[in-house]
Enzyme design. Structure first.
Site, PDB file in Angstrom:
ATOM      1  N   ARG A 329       0.844  -1.192   0.000  1.00 22.89           N
ATOM      2  CA  ARG A 329       0.000   0.000   0.000  1.00 22.89           C
ATOM      3  C   ARG A 329       0.879   1.242   0.000  1.00 22.89           C
ATOM      4  O   ARG A 329       1.694   1.442   0.904  1.00 22.89           O
ATOM      5  CB  ARG A 329      -0.939   0.022   1.220  1.00 22.89           C
ATOM      6  CG  ARG A 329      -1.835   1.258   1.234  1.00 22.89           C
ATOM      7  CD  ARG A 329      -2.984   1.134   2.232  1.00 22.89           C
ATOM      8  NE  ARG A 329      -2.553   1.163   3.615  1.00 22.89           N
ATOM      9  CZ  ARG A 329      -3.391   1.262   4.670  1.00 22.89           C
ATOM     10  NH1 ARG A 329      -4.699   1.340   4.452  1.00 22.89           N
ATOM     11  NH2 ARG A 329      -2.925   1.250   5.904  1.00 22.89           N
ATOM     12  N   GLU A 420     -12.663   4.380   1.029  1.00 25.79           N
ATOM     13  CA  GLU A 420     -12.652   4.969   2.369  1.00 25.79           C
ATOM     14  C   GLU A 420     -12.922   6.479   2.361  1.00 25.79           C
ATOM     15  O   GLU A 420     -12.861   7.115   3.411  1.00 25.79           O
ATOM     16  CB  GLU A 420     -11.301   4.697   3.039  1.00 25.79           C
ATOM     17  CG  GLU A 420     -10.107   5.234   2.259  1.00 25.79           C
ATOM     18  CD  GLU A 420      -8.766   4.756   2.786  1.00 25.79           C
ATOM     19  OE1 GLU A 420      -8.751   4.062   3.820  1.00 25.79           O
ATOM     20  OE2 GLU A 420      -7.744   5.087   2.171  1.00 25.79           O
ATOM     21  N   ASP A 448     -11.585   5.614   8.420  1.00 28.44           N
ATOM     22  CA  ASP A 448     -11.300   6.689   7.470  1.00 28.44           C
ATOM     23  C   ASP A 448     -12.588   7.183   6.822  1.00 28.44           C
ATOM     24  O   ASP A 448     -12.772   8.385   6.609  1.00 28.44           O
ATOM     25  CB  ASP A 448     -10.325   6.217   6.387  1.00 28.44           C
ATOM     26  CG  ASP A 448      -8.909   6.715   6.633  1.00 28.44           C
ATOM     27  OD1 ASP A 448      -8.759   7.888   7.006  1.00 28.44           O
ATOM     28  OD2 ASP A 448      -7.966   5.935   6.458  1.00 28.44           O
ATOM     29  N   ASP A 617      -4.341   3.491  14.208  1.00 24.25           N
ATOM     30  CA  ASP A 617      -3.469   4.036  13.181  1.00 24.25           C
ATOM     31  C   ASP A 617      -4.014   5.401  12.776  1.00 24.25           C
ATOM     32  O   ASP A 617      -4.849   5.976  13.481  1.00 24.25           O
ATOM     33  CB  ASP A 617      -3.322   3.081  11.987  1.00 24.25           C
ATOM     34  CG  ASP A 617      -4.635   2.873  11.225  1.00 24.25           C
ATOM     35  OD1 ASP A 617      -5.632   3.548  11.534  1.00 24.25           O
ATOM     36  OD2 ASP A 617      -4.645   2.024  10.315  1.00 24.25           O
TER      37      ASP A 617
END
Length: 709
Positions: A329, A420, A448, A617
């Site tokens: 990613r 997201e 997100d 995160d």
């Protein structure tokens, strides 16, 4: 062009001495390519980011006048400004896709690229011990232990008996015998290519002979729903001695795929940080990654596992992968990095990420590594935080340009779309259409997606509490429509439909109870926080035929209008409810930020106010900071109350981290603490941050902390 570039010394050396070694490519070529890509794509990226801001300003103006407003009017308005585009009917046509993406449903790990040990654990988590996962977690109820008994001294046979009984139950459920129970087995053997199970009722075999997949040295291999399970036969092992049929372990095929993350789970703010992240990905592509660490007073060295060899029932050789299929990613379009500058301007970080990641993958594509990652000859790149089909189209163009530079066939670089951001969610069909020959993945991300939901409709009113978001109409529609659109586009047999992370790494019993809802929802992969969680989550895919479930769901249509329902409060909260939400979010923000800024740790298990460890995160940070910024703007809390809550929670977080080596405490000097000031910055600037992203504040304060150190 090379003379226009300024390159961080660590990155320059990495490219010349490691990345390009054995590829017959010159560093000057690499950096000229980087500069050319920057020149070509930076203007388009800037234009699309400006378009985001333009749309947000128009939505803000609409909400100032209408508040939440009528849903019909809101939909019409969003269409008029180009935020909503006409529905599409894409059909994907993806070639050269590995089975782990196309046909095998199973758990997916996400691992930070900055910690080689964790990356190796994840890559090697393709296979995991079910006995260990049951023995060492709360997946089975805890056993009452006499106070004088110390488990650390050795194997607890009473706990082992629990594990064996549960394993028998699972074998009966997943691989039933034609007659009787696995609990009655006294031995497992292969005779003339068939599995024979000795029981008190004589010789038995599995009811479905197709579930016997082969055998190896002391191993019986079973298969269900495309996943494999090994019965490890070793009567001399301490567990095998206790087991009624000499089974020492059941090893499940677990983390079928793994995303190596350069984005939300890492703290990379300069060239040195980026180089460490890139080195991990390269080491996985070459198979040479090694991690050494101290454990139990000894140095342990971890490397990449090899493949696993068996004999199939017909006597033919059978080899199964020993590692997860690896994806990487990169960062979103909005990120830049000063690891490389061109003419004094920071390069687009996503451009640099893609060029490095694809170049590293050449070692795999050319067969130069110890093991193959993609047997189909593809490279799997997950691209986060794209806003709508225009940005997906730009990513496709960028992928094609990198393929051209590296001499790769068209569509070698496959695209994973992180669903997201709201403009992607409501236009998901059009986004998929732009990448119909590349897209191998769409994944919902609650946190997100919620952060963007709050920011997009910031001025509509104060939003509901974080925990209440899961019950909102837009979220249910979001999760369902993601599946509906992907199924209609032809994902089954070609691509993954993914679901989000289980956020409580220690709560495996709850995960077993709840996370089966994701394959039942039609998702053929879902994120887990650890290799152990992957092994336990694999039970859901052994139990549920995801492909059959997708066929059942085929044809369902979720109205995208439901995604436009704004999650504003419709009841007045008590002062206690507001205080609890404020303290919960402040503690969460501080617990994560102090490790990101102070220690450079991008993904952490942060205990909440009740002491429950939660995986955090940048996505979790985004929702918490946006919620408090929203409440502050609408007057549910004031600045003084927020500052006071953060000061009190700083002391709590300091206490929770008291044993962490190198931890920089905040409470003793709030004004001088970069971490504490970063946390406040995230809330007080949250309204103005483009799309509510956290990267600007985190990077700025982390750089200050590194400079101070």
């Amino acid at each position: 062009m090379t003379e226009e570039l300024q390159i961080a010394p660590a990155l320059r050396a990495f490219v010349a001495e490691e990345l390009l070694r054995g590829l017959d490519l010159e560093p000057s070529w690499f950096w000229d390519t980087c500069a050319a890509l920057q020149a070509r794509f930076a203007p388009s990226i800037a234009r699309l980011l400006a378009r985001r801001n333009e749309l947000q300003a128009q939505i803000d103006a609409w909400h100032r006048e209408h508040g939440v407003g009528d849903l019909d009017a809101y939909e019409e308005f969003l269409t008029s400004i180009g935020y909503l585009v006409a529905p599409a009917e894409p059909r994907v046509h993806i070639g050269d896709v590995d089975a782990e993406i196309a046909t095998v449903a199973g758990p997916q790990l996400v691992v930070p690229s900055t910690v080689p040990r964790y990356a190796l654990n994840a890559a090697n988590a393709r296979w995991g011990s079910l006995f260990d996962a049951l023995y060492g977690t709360d997946a089975l109820p805890p056993r009452e232990i006499d106070a004088s008994h110390e488990l650390a001294r050795g194997y607890d046979e009473a706990r082992g008996a629990q594990v064996i009984a549960e394993a028998d139950r699972l074998l009966d459920e997943l691989f039933p015998l034609a007659l009787g129970s696995h609990a009655d087995a006294s031995g497992y053997r292969v005779v003339d290519g068939a599995l024979v199970v000795d029981t008190g009722d004589g010789e038995q075999t599995v009811a479905d002979s197709g579930q016997f997949a082969g055998s190896g040295d002391g191993v019986i291999l079973l298969r269900r729903n495309g996943l494999h399970a090994e019965l490890v036969i070793d009567p001399a092992h301490r567990v095998g001695r206790q087991h009624h049929a000499g089974i020492a372990d059941i090893v499940l095929e677990s983390a079928v795929t793994t995303i190596v993350d350069l984005e939300d789970s890492v703290s990379t703010v300069d060239g040195a940080d980026k180089t460490e992240a890139y080195r991990t990905w390269l080491g996985l592509m070459t198979g040479t990654l090694v991690a050494s660490f101290r454990k139990g007073g000894e140095t342990v060295e971890r490397t990449v596992h090899g493949d696993r060899d068996y004999t199939a029932p017909d006597g033919a050789a059978l080899t199964l992968p020993g590692r997860s299929l690896l994806l990487v990613r990169t960062v979103g379009h909005h990120m830049t990095t000063d690891a490389v500058t061109v003419g004094g301007a920071d390069v687009a970080e996503g451009v640099l990420d893609l060029l490095v990641a694809a170049t590293a993958a050449l070692h795999d594509l050319r067969g130069l590594g110890r093991y193959r990652n993609s047997r189909a000859g593809s490279v799997y790149i997950v691209k986060p935080k794209m806003h709508g089909p225009e940005e997906v189209a730009l990513t496709v163009e960028l992928f094609a340009a990198v393929e051209g530079a590296l001499g790769l066939a068209a569509n070698t670089l496959k695209l994973g779309i992180m669903d997201e951001e709201r403009r992607t969610s409501v236009n998901l069909d059009a986004c998929i259409e732009q990448a119909a020959e590349r897209v191998i993945f769409v994944n919902t991300g609650f946190l997100d997606r919620t952060g963007d939901e709050i920011h997009t409709d910031f001025l509509a009113g104060p939003v509901v509490r974080k925990d209440d978001m899961r019950a909102t109409a837009w979220l249910t529609a979001y999760e369902d429509r993601n599946v509906d659109v992907a199924l209609r586009a032809g994902f089954p047999g070609q691509a993954q439909i993914g679901k989000g992370m289980w956020a409580k790494p220690a709560a495996m019993a709850a995960m077993l109870e709840q996370k089966g809802a994701q394959p039942l929802a039609g998702a053929n992969c879902a994120w887990v926080p650890s290799p152990t969680a992957a092994t336990l989550h694999a039970l859901h895919y052994l139990r549920i035929d995801v492909h059959a479930r997708q066929r059942e769901l085929s044809g369902r249509t979720t109205d995208r209008r439901e995604l436009l329902r704004v999650p504003v409060l419709d009841v007045e909260l008590t002062e206690e409810e507001k205080r609890h939400e404020l303290e919960t979010d402040a503690q969460s923000i501080l617990g994560y930020v102090v490790r990101w800024v102070g220690l450079g740790i991008g993904c952490s298990t942060v205990p909440d106010l009740e002491g429950v460890g939660l995986m955090e995160d940048r996505a979790t940070l985004r929702i918490s900071s946006q919620l408090l910024a929203n409440w502050l703007h609408h007057g549910l809390v004031d600045e003084a109350t927020v500052r006071d809550a953060f000061a009190r929670m700083a002391a709590v977080v300091d206490e929770q981290n008291a044993g962490e080596p190198g931890y920089p405490p905040m409470a003793k000097d709030l004004e001088g603490s970069e971490s504490f000031q970063a946390a406040l910055d995230l809330v007080f600037s949250g309204r103005a941050e483009p799309n509510g992203y956290t990267e600007r504040a985190l990077t700025q304060w982390r750089r200050k902390a590194k400079h101070s150190a």
